[in-house]
Write an enzyme that holds these catalytic residues in place. Structure first.
Site, PDB file in Angstrom:
ATOM      1  N   GLY A  62       0.648  -1.238  -0.011  1.00 42.28           N
ATOM      2  CA  GLY A  62      -0.030  -0.098  -0.096  1.00 42.28           C
ATOM      3  C   GLY A  62       0.899   1.165   0.201  1.00 42.28           C
ATOM      4  CD  GLU A  63       3.357   5.454  -3.107  1.00 44.13           C
ATOM      5  OE1 GLU A  63       3.378   4.340  -3.832  1.00 44.13           O
ATOM      6  OE2 GLU A  63       3.969   6.468  -3.034  1.00 44.13           O
ATOM      7  N   GLY A  64       0.391   5.715   0.705  1.00 41.82           N
ATOM      8  CA  GLY A  64      -0.261   6.811   0.764  1.00 41.82           C
ATOM      9  C   GLY A  64       0.252   7.939   0.871  1.00 41.82           C
ATOM     10  CB  THR A  65      -0.342  11.740   1.646  1.00 43.62           C
ATOM     11  OG1 THR A  65      -1.198  11.307   2.750  1.00 43.62           O
ATOM     12  CG2 THR A  65      -1.256  11.854   0.389  1.00 43.62           C
ATOM     13  CE1 TYR A  66       3.647   9.936   8.712  1.00 41.03           C
ATOM     14  CE2 TYR A  66       1.556   8.425   9.254  1.00 41.03           C
ATOM     15  CZ  TYR A  66       2.913   9.096   9.666  1.00 41.03           C
ATOM     16  OH  TYR A  66       3.279   8.973  11.029  1.00 41.03           O
ATOM     17  CB  ALA A  67       3.741   5.602   5.658  1.00 39.12           C
ATOM     18  CB  VAL A  69       2.385  -0.438   4.189  1.00 44.54           C
ATOM     19  CG1 VAL A  69       2.697  -1.521   5.319  1.00 44.54           C
ATOM     20  CG2 VAL A  69       1.831   0.893   4.874  1.00 44.54           C
ATOM     21  CE  LYS A  85       2.833   4.305   9.158  1.00 45.11           C
ATOM     22  NZ  LYS A  85       1.852   4.379  10.384  1.00 45.11           N
ATOM     23  CG  ASP A 182      -7.157   9.002  15.079  1.00 47.76           C
ATOM     24  OD1 ASP A 182      -8.286   9.388  15.089  1.00 47.76           O
ATOM     25  OD2 ASP A 182      -6.259   8.903  13.784  1.00 47.76           O
TER      26      ASP A 182
END
Lengths: 400, 342
Positions: A62-67, A69, A85, A182
């Site tokens: 997976g890939e997001g704006t922050y990290a 994985v 991560k 959170d």
């Protein structure tokens, strides 16, 4: 505190003497000299290198704006599984490391508990990205189970087991002076043995010193307590307890209890289903910075919901369970139960006994993708799209 | 502060014995003898004082709270147990430590602000390009194994305040003694509560009315031996309170409070040897500090730094050290160069 031997400590390294020193940095400037001279690496770099070699990145999940994985494993044991991560550093470091990343590393390094994901190791990779080697949690998260109404059935004993694990995680954080800020079902990841882990410390912070302000822009809206919606700058572990209560309610209802689509709407829902805050049921509430006087100027004011309402709506967990839920959803944060009180509540010892973790309902496939989803998301965000689908507004009108 | 000191990475990885600390530092120096010889540093304790004061100077300028400043001090100290000072740009390291500590202690400052303020003090050493500081931040975190939470003695002090019903001025003095302990190796040697106890003890003994801590050092020494005497008397007789052996400083101390404190210490499980050692370290700090003269003791250091960095052209961060080292190799001895890289 990560006890993993992979973390080089000043007390355990023995390679030191043999290693010839050179640059700590491994930036571009040093590349040239390294290749020509073939000299020894600096100690720390070498230790980092060793750590890095211990793990193999198998595939990106997976890939997001922050990290980003990755699924990975220990080189020495191909059957082992870890999640790696990789935190993206802002382009060219111009802004320094993001506060989310720093917080996550900071707390996972120190907090070691069965209901908090283990951080095995941290290493830096060649573009100077920070890599966190985390416990692999293959079975998705609690939100998936809650939503899969057709595929997953669970009962009060299961809810009790999950809530128990969540309560212990929250207690452990608070006992260590950490506010999670959170808590929500998709931050509750499920390990292979069914254990629930409270993940994502990107918004966590240690308790503030008295009279030092904190931001109220934390906790995903549906799980955000009224004091934060009213802009409180001084708050306590009670914020996490509210979130825990809303998760409890959601586990029972199998849909978010208070799914507001704006901060104001969120407050309206709280008024409607919990009660309208006023200076009687919550002394001092009108002094909060963003206080809005609901229930005045003609709008309807709802009394704080009594036991009957809770019994009707959440009765499946029994009268004692309802007591616990009510005490978590107290409007006045000073009257809300503490994490410690939650653990001593008599619900845990009332029938039914919590399900053993290995017997808890599980979701089959898709765990891997799901963990990636969870890890790459930025703290405090709801997934796009997914939120809209489930954001049915609860209609309790039928049960007066 | 977060989490539990007893299970903390601080206790597990960053608390050294004196011997271990000396060994660690010797080892770093041994790795590069030639460099060490080429650039002699001032006495470590002087250098410690100098670094501390530089950090405080920057901290004051950007109005950082003491907690973050203290964390920055510890970051620098930890960092230099891993990396040889001469291989780094200490000013960049200090500015970075302040920047990172601010984030850690939840009072973040913008990177550009830290850089521009640091440049007002050290224009020759801090690059305008913020990415250098960002890069150094990364190095700092890696070197510290991303173990970033630091437990400080200030909270212990707040607890002890009520235990001993300390007066406001005594607390203030103890607080400033804690501030001073960052000028020494004590944060790497002892747990925060020991430092806090020592500070309380010294504060009560020295009494805030005394203007000069340095002058009071001798009476503190007397008091330290009183504690020692008290503990041993407790050990032998089981009597919680010391006899009149602490009378040496009777003129300047509220005797009852000292007695109460000594009694409490004797009955507590606190490591008395550690407290005595802390007391002595602090007393000798005040001694050294009196002799310390930035212009004299650090001039050579500052000159050396200037020389190093001029030689390197735009050699800013640690990351450029290789290139810098090559030049040192060329300018210095060829033998060094060869022995390093074969």
């Amino acid at each position: 505190m990560a006890l993993s031997p992979a973390i080089p400590s000043p007390h355990t390294n023995s390679v030191t003497a043999k290693v010839k020193t050179l640059s700590v940095g491994n930036g571009a400037a040093s590349e040239g000299t390294k290749s020509t001279a073939g000299q020894g690496q600096e100690l720390a770099e070498q230790l980092n290198e060793e750590t890095k070699r211990k793990y193999v990145k198998d595939k990106k999940i997976g890939e997001g704006t922050y990290a980003i994985v990755y699924l990975g494993h220990l080189r020495a044991d191909p059957k082992s599984k870890v999640a790696i991560k990789k935190i993206k550093v802002n382009a060219e470091y111009r802004e320094g490391l993001s506060l989310d990343a720093i917080r996550e590393v900071k707390f996972l390094q120190e907090l070691s508990h069965p209901n908090i994901p283990a951080l095995y190791s941290v290493f830096s990779s060649k573009n100077q990205n920070l890599n966190l080697v985390l416990e692999y949690l293959p079975l998705g998260d609690l939100e998936q189970l809650i939503r899969d109404v057709d595929g997953v059935r669970y009962g009060t004993a299961d809810v009790k087991a999950w809530m128990g694990m969540l309560a212990r995680a929250v207690w452990f954080c608070h006992e260590n002076f950490v506010l999670h800020r959170d808590i929500k079902p998709n931050n509750l990841l499920i390990a292979a043995d069914g254990e629930i882990k409270l993940a994502d410390f990107g918004l966590a912070r240690s308790f503030s010193d008295p009279y030092r302000v904190m931001t109220h822009q934390v906790i995903t809206r549906w799980y955000r307590p009224p004091e934060l919606l009213f802009g409180a700058r001084y708050y306590s572990g009670a914020v996490d307890i509210w979130s825990t209560g809303t998760v409890f309610a959601e586990l029972i209802l199998r849909t978010p209890f208070l799914a507001g689509n704006s901060d104001v709407h969120q407050l309206e829902l709280i008024c409607q289903f919990v009660g309208t805050p006023n200076d009687d049921n919550w002394p001092g509430v009108s002094k909060l910075p963003d206080y809005v006087p609901f229930g005045k100027d003609g709008s309807q004011s709802y009394p704080v919901r009594g036991r009957d309402f809770y019994l009707q709506t959440f009765g499946t967990v029994g009268a004692v369970g309802v007591d616990l839920l009510m005490s978590m959803l107290s409007l006045d944060p000073r009257k809300r139960v503490t994490a410690r009180e939650v653990l001593t509540h008599k619900w845990w010892s009332t029938d039914p006994t919590p399900t053993k973790k290995e017997d808890l309902p599980k979701k089959g496939a898709g765990g891997e993708a799901r963990m990636a989803e969870d890890l790459k998301r930025r703290a405090g965000e709801l997934d796009d799209g997914r939120g809209v689908k489930v954001a049915r507004i609860l209609d309790f009108s039928g049960m007066k | 502060m977060a989490a539990n000191y007893w299970a903390s990475t601080q206790r597990l990885y960053w608390q050294f014995s004196k011997q271990k600390l000396a060994e660690t530092r010797r080892r770093i120096e041994d790795e590069d003898r030639a460099l060490v010889q080429q650039y002699p540093l001032p006495e470590r304790r002087f250098l410690s004082i100098y670094f501390n004061q530089q950090i405080v100077k920057l901290g004051r300028r950007i109005q950082v709270r003491q907690q973050a400043l203290a964390t920055a001090q510890i970051y620098v100290r930890r960092f230099y147990t891993k990396v040889e000072i001469r291989q780094t740009n200490p000013y960049l390291v200090m500015a970075t430590a302040v920047y990172l500590a601010c984030k850690m202690e939840e009072c973040p400052q913008h990177i550009r602000f830290v850089v521009s303020e640091a440049r007002t003090f050290w224009p020759d050493f801090i690059p305008t390009d913020t990415s250098k500081l960002g890069e150094c931040e990364f190095t700092l975190i890696s070197e510290m194994n991303s173990q970033l939470i630091v437990h400080q003695p200030y909270r212990s002090l707040s607890d002890l305040q009520s235990t001993f019903s300390l007066a406001q001025d005594e607390v203030a003095l103890a607080w400033s003694i804690i501030n001073d302990h960052y000028l020494t190796d004590l944060p790497l040697l002892y747990p925060p509560h020991i430092v806090a106890l020592t500070a309380v003890f010294l504060a009560v003994v020295l009494k805030p009315t005394q203007t000069s801590l340095h002058a009071a050092a001798t009476s503190a020494a007397a008091a330290a031996s009183a504690v020692q005497a008290a503990t041993s008397s407790v050990n032998s007789s089981g009597n919680g309170f010391p006899s009149s052996s602490s009378g040496g400083n009777a003129t300047s101390t509220p005797q009852t409070k000292v007695q109460e404190l000594v009694g409490w210490l004797a009955e507590s499980d606190a490591d008395m040897e550690a407290i005595i050692d802390c007391t002595q370290e602090l007393i000798s700090l005040y001694d050294v500090w009196e002799q310390y003269n930035e212009k004299g003791d650090l001039r050579t250091f500052q000159q050396m730094e200037n020389m190093r960095f001029q030689k390197g052209g735009e050699l800013w961060g640690i990351e450029k050290r290789n290139r810098w080292r090559n030049e040192v190799g060329v300018i210095g001895s060829d033998r060094f160069f060869v022995s390093q890289f074969d």
